[in-house]
Scaffold this motif. Structure first.
Motif, PDB file in Angstrom:
ATOM      1  N   ASN A  11       0.822  -1.218   0.000  1.00  0.00           N
ATOM      2  CA  ASN A  11       0.000   0.000   0.000  1.00  0.00           C
ATOM      3  C   ASN A  11       0.855   1.267   0.000  1.00  0.00           C
ATOM      4  O   ASN A  11       0.338   2.347   0.308  1.00  0.00           O
ATOM      5  CB  ASN A  11      -0.905   0.015   1.235  1.00  0.00           C
ATOM      6  N   TYR A  14      -0.249   4.161  -2.362  1.00  0.00           N
ATOM      7  CA  TYR A  14      -1.538   4.709  -1.924  1.00  0.00           C
ATOM      8  C   TYR A  14      -1.352   5.617  -0.713  1.00  0.00           C
ATOM      9  O   TYR A  14      -1.976   6.677  -0.619  1.00  0.00           O
ATOM     10  CB  TYR A  14      -2.496   3.571  -1.585  1.00  0.00           C
ATOM     11  N   VAL A 188      -6.422   1.686   5.210  1.00  0.00           N
ATOM     12  CA  VAL A 188      -5.639   0.467   4.988  1.00  0.00           C
ATOM     13  C   VAL A 188      -5.774  -0.474   6.179  1.00  0.00           C
ATOM     14  O   VAL A 188      -5.972  -1.687   6.015  1.00  0.00           O
ATOM     15  CB  VAL A 188      -4.158   0.812   4.733  1.00  0.00           C
TER      16      VAL A 188
END
Length: 228
Positions: A11, A14, A188
């Motif tokens: 992640n 992001y 997340v």
């Protein structure tokens, strides 16, 4: 206890810039955009208010001080929350969440900028103002050309501290679901649910790097100015 940092690898982009490819910046990028934008607005507004307080004094200054005390007496999280719901009513249209947070941060911080700037101006010898006026300068030009340039180096550390505080305060944008760093980290974590320590240790480390980087650049600039 074993740490698994694969969640950060999966992640990473992001959390750095969100959905930038879709025109929706987020993560670290949005955090920096909001902090720098709010800082610029707060600096301009705070300096203007300090100039008004310096020029007029009396009831004008008292009213400005009361306004600043009111703003600083309200928790920032409530300022963000209120503006998020108030601004669409005032303007009759929806306001982007990041813009709401920027305006809330700028409004909140401008009070501190005003106090710091006014203190910097008042610390200068009064004779400089009198000499400038005697030389034919208007009070506005005395302020702009004589006092502010002298006060600026002494005000930089205070402004830096306010900018660092702004950078950290952007994390409060989570209350209105603006996708800055803390919000996307929470997203997340809610999705994977098993790596909260890794995620939020990373978030804390990023905030530290950003704040330390700002402090380093500012201190280097001050040292360079001192040798000029």
């Amino acid at each position: 206890m074993e740490f698994d940092y694969s969640v950060l690898r999966d992640n990473f982009t992001y959390m750095l810039w969100g959905r930038l490819a879709d025109g929706e910046p987020g993560g670290v990028l949005l955090t920096l955009i909001m902090a720098l934008s709010a800082g610029a607005i707060a600096l301009v507004l705070g300096v203007v208010l300090a100039a008004i307080a310096w020029r007029f004094g009396g009831w004008t200054r008292r009213i400005l001080f009361l306004w600043a005390a009111f703003i600083r007496g309200i928790p920032l999280i409530f300022v963000i929350f209120w503006l998020y719901f108030l601004l669409p009513v005032v303007f009759g249209t929806s306001i982007p969440g990041p813009l709401t947070v920027i305006l809330a941060l700028a409004w909140f911080t401008s009070a501190a900028v005003m106090h710091s700037t006014l203190a910097g101006l008042q610390s200068l010898p009064a004779g400089q103002t009198e000499a400038g006026i005697a030389s034919g300068f208007s009070q506005l030009n005395v302020l702009r050309l004589i006092l502010l340039p002298q006060a600026w180096p002494n005000l930089l550390p205070s402004y830096l501290g306010l900018l660092i505080a702004l950078l950290k305060d952007t994390s409060l944008a989570f209350i209105v679901n603006v996708p800055e760093l803390t919000t996307v980290a929470g997203q997340v974590n809610n999705r994977v649910q098993i790596y909260p320590a890794e995620i939020f240790l990373f978030v804390g480390f990023v905030y530290y790097l950003l704040c330390a980087g700002l402090a380093y650049v500012a201190n280097k600039s001050l040292r360079r100015r001192a040798h000029i």
